[in-house]
Motif scaffolding. Structure first.
Motif, PDB file in Angstrom:
ATOM      1  N   LEU A  41       0.922  -1.168  -0.084  1.00  0.00           N
ATOM      2  CA  LEU A  41      -0.029  -0.092  -0.191  1.00  0.00           C
ATOM      3  C   LEU A  41       0.789   1.232   0.132  1.00  0.00           C
ATOM      4  CD1 LEU A  41      -2.927  -0.925   2.219  1.00  0.00           C
ATOM      5  CD2 LEU A  41      -3.181  -0.781   0.095  1.00  0.00           C
ATOM      6  N   ARG A  42       2.060   1.159   0.682  1.00  0.00           N
ATOM      7  CA  ARG A  42       2.894   2.608   0.921  1.00  0.00           C
ATOM      8  C   ARG A  42       3.477   2.561  -0.643  1.00  0.00           C
ATOM      9  NH1 ARG A  42       2.615   4.156   6.024  1.00  0.00           N
ATOM     10  NH2 ARG A  42       2.689   2.466   7.774  1.00  0.00           N
ATOM     11  N   GLU A  43       3.722   1.609  -1.369  1.00  0.00           N
ATOM     12  CA  GLU A  43       4.178   1.454  -2.632  1.00  0.00           C
ATOM     13  C   GLU A  43       3.596   2.039  -3.623  1.00  0.00           C
ATOM     14  OE1 GLU A  43       5.760  -2.377  -3.644  1.00  0.00           O
ATOM     15  OE2 GLU A  43       7.364  -2.394  -2.073  1.00  0.00           O
ATOM     16  N   ARG A  44       1.995   1.939  -3.303  1.00  0.00           N
ATOM     17  CA  ARG A  44       1.130   2.464  -4.580  1.00  0.00           C
ATOM     18  C   ARG A  44       0.982   4.063  -4.158  1.00  0.00           C
ATOM     19  NH1 ARG A  44      -2.673  -0.453  -6.991  1.00  0.00           N
ATOM     20  NH2 ARG A  44      -2.575  -2.986  -6.465  1.00  0.00           N
ATOM     21  N   GLY A  45       1.502   4.514  -3.122  1.00  0.00           N
ATOM     22  CA  GLY A  45       1.520   5.897  -3.033  1.00  0.00           C
ATOM     23  C   GLY A  45       0.035   6.465  -2.578  1.00  0.00           C
ATOM     24  N   VAL A  46      -0.544   5.638  -1.989  1.00  0.00           N
ATOM     25  CA  VAL A  46      -2.066   5.999  -1.415  1.00  0.00           C
ATOM     26  C   VAL A  46      -1.958   6.809  -0.169  1.00  0.00           C
ATOM     27  CG1 VAL A  46      -3.170   4.140  -2.473  1.00  0.00           C
ATOM     28  CG2 VAL A  46      -2.479   3.795  -0.213  1.00  0.00           C
ATOM     29  N   THR A  47      -3.215   7.479   0.310  1.00  0.00           N
ATOM     30  CA  THR A  47      -2.982   8.535   1.303  1.00  0.00           C
ATOM     31  C   THR A  47      -2.385   7.756   2.576  1.00  0.00           C
ATOM     32  OG1 THR A  47      -5.136   9.072   0.768  1.00  0.00           O
ATOM     33  CG2 THR A  47      -4.517   9.773   2.802  1.00  0.00           C
ATOM     34  N   ALA A  48      -1.272   8.441   2.794  1.00  0.00           N
ATOM     35  CA  ALA A  48      -0.436   7.855   4.036  1.00  0.00           C
ATOM     36  C   ALA A  48      -0.957   7.594   5.365  1.00  0.00           C
ATOM     37  CB  ALA A  48       0.987   8.707   4.389  1.00  0.00           C
ATOM     38  N   SER A  49      -1.661   8.604   5.778  1.00  0.00           N
ATOM     39  CA  SER A  49      -2.258   8.607   6.933  1.00  0.00           C
ATOM     40  C   SER A  49      -3.484   7.335   7.060  1.00  0.00           C
ATOM     41  CB  SER A  49      -3.044  10.007   7.402  1.00  0.00           C
ATOM     42  OG  SER A  49      -4.233  10.187   6.412  1.00  0.00           O
ATOM     43  N   ALA A  50      -3.992   7.082   5.797  1.00  0.00           N
ATOM     44  CA  ALA A  50      -5.053   6.013   5.761  1.00  0.00           C
ATOM     45  C   ALA A  50      -4.189   4.758   5.892  1.00  0.00           C
ATOM     46  CB  ALA A  50      -5.793   6.184   4.476  1.00  0.00           C
ATOM     47  N   VAL A  51      -2.874   4.635   5.180  1.00  0.00           N
ATOM     48  CA  VAL A  51      -2.204   3.477   5.357  1.00  0.00           C
ATOM     49  C   VAL A  51      -2.050   3.121   7.002  1.00  0.00           C
ATOM     50  CG1 VAL A  51      -0.193   2.202   4.713  1.00  0.00           C
ATOM     51  CG2 VAL A  51      -1.467   3.423   2.926  1.00  0.00           C
ATOM     52  N   ASP A  52      -1.609   4.325   7.482  1.00  0.00           N
ATOM     53  CA  ASP A  52      -1.269   4.121   8.943  1.00  0.00           C
ATOM     54  C   ASP A  52      -2.402   3.420   9.780  1.00  0.00           C
ATOM     55  OD1 ASP A  52       1.393   5.213   8.273  1.00  0.00           O
ATOM     56  OD2 ASP A  52       0.793   7.092   8.858  1.00  0.00           O
TER      57      ASP A  52
END
Length: 426
Positions: free
Chosen positions: A217-228
């Motif tokens: 998910l982090r590699e996809r570059g999606v919303t960082a706070s959502a990944v957190d």
């Protein structure tokens, strides 16, 4: 010499295996019909535009297309990069798209709530490998016209009953709701345009684990706070709630998911429990079950069995598909079992209702006598094969046993029906 093997990814079936497959299919049909479903049949081909209308998800990319008849060479060259210009038909890649078209065509002739059986081959241009074929049989049941939890409950109980009848007791169903998934992603803060890709990654959870999913998910570059937020949710101590119900569902979801979704899932569980009294509810809530078909709009499920690590089938609610043909929403939900996987798990059963006999005859027995004896046994309800005696009688009888025959008798010239001495095979 010309090649004599079937096309890659497709198979021939010898008589014994064909008989085994038909026996399993007969059980499936009988169980489905006992639950009030009616079998239909649709053509093996559908219009190209229908098969590529965005209803089949990634399977559309695997469709076998049928080239238009009468195209001149120049027209083919001009349209070489445009499959739609070259093709007007295609082999069906599943049974759901044809069912949606069928219902739209015959709605006026069908009951308000229609319960359909479809058992037929489908074709996908897969890369052939073990357990993955380009032609395979699907066994689908669908309910059209019922938006309530009753429809899912009927599908699940009919499917579990069918597996029990095949000797595959102990199956369970992993269940989720695409609306719950969407609500979960909304709670975490993923943007709407990010969610299709996020779901593709979440679908890999069983294969690459929580760490792998978060990293992708982090590699996809999606919303960082959502990944957190998602990573924190994955790291939480999961509540041990073994019984399917509201507590188990709530424990698997973040706060903020709508009560309506939870109530729908709880209603399914209560109905399935009522249908199988005295047994544990064979449902497991899996908040990360995705299923890749883009047409799912609500409940989704997958069939599991303790003897194997892979799914034996699945399905879900696709309320938006038929409306694309009719211009109005029609609720629909279906469950498909993976016949090719299930048939390998079913133990060979003996058809106790029919005795299968091989008549091994000498060369000099008149044909009229042989046919008369055979016909008399057939009229008596037996399956009969005539075989001329060979030097290697053992090999002949072993082949007959493999083909499902249960007894044999030797026939000499002048023998009458009452003279036959049936001996068991196997």
């Amino acid at each position: 010499m010309a090649a004599v093997n079937p096309p890659r990814g497709m198979r021939d079936f010898l008589p014994a295996e064909k008989a085994r497959r038909e026996q399993v299919l007969a059980v499936i049909r009988e169980r489905y019909r006992s639950h009030g479903f009616d079998e239909i049949e649709t053509p093996v081909v559908e219009d190209y535009d229908r098969l590529h209308a965005g209803m089949g998800g990634d399977n559309e990319k695997l469709a076998f297309n049928v080239m238009k008849r009468g195209l001149e060479a120049e027209a083919i060259r001009a349209a070489a990069d445009d499959p739609a210009a070259l093709s007007d038909l295609g082999l069906r890649f599943d049974l759901t798209v044809p069912l949606a078209r069928f219902y739209a065509s015959h709605r006026g002739e069908l009951p308000g709530v229609f319960r359909a059986i479809q058992i037929a081959p489908v074709w996908r241009a897969e890369r052939p490998q073990k357990g993955r074929y380009r032609q395979f049989v699907q066994c689908d049941i669908d309910i059209i016209g019922d938006a309530s939890a009753r429809a899912e409950a009927e599908l699940i109980t009919a499917t579990l009953d069918t597996l029990d009848a095949l000797g595959l007791e102990g199956a369970s169903v992993r269940i989720n709701d695409r609306r719950a998934l969407d609500a979960m992603l909304d709670v975490f803060g993923f943007a709407a345009e990010e969610r299709p890709g996020v779901l593709i990654t979440i679908d890999k959870l069983d294969k690459i684990g929580p760490t792998g999913v978060v990293a992708e998910l982090r590699e996809r570059g999606v919303t960082a706070s959502a990944v957190d937020a998602f990573a924190t949710f994955l790291d939480r101590a999961a509540a041990d709630v073994p019984v399917f119900g509201e507590d188990q569902i709530r424990a698997g979801l973040p706060a903020g998911v709508g009560d309506e979704i939870v109530a729908h899932l709880v209603g399914i569980g209560e109905a399935v429990q009522a249908a199988r009294p005295g047994a544990d509810v064979p449902l497991v809530f899996d908040p990360f079950l995705v299923r890749g078909m883009g047409y799912y709009t609500g409940t989704i499920f997958e069939l599991a069995h303790p003897s194997v690590s892979y799914s034996l089938g699945g399905g879900g609610r696709y309320d938006g598909m038929i409306g694309r043909f009719l211009g109005q929403e029609v609720p629909a939900v279906g469950f498909s079992i993976g016949f090719e996987r299930i048939v390998d798990l079913v133990q060979q059963a003996t058809d106790a209702g029919t005795s299968a006999v091989v008549l091994v005859h000498d060369r000099d027995v008149p044909v009229a006598e042989l046919v008369a004896l055979k016909s008399a046994l057939v009229r008596d309800g037996r399956r009969v094969r005539l075989e001329q005696r060979t030097k290697n009688l053992k090999a002949l009888l072993e082949r007959a046993t493999a083909d499902g025959y249960t007894a044999f008798a030797t026939v000499s010239a002048g023998a009458a029906l009452e003279d036959l001495e049936l001996k068991p095979l196997g």
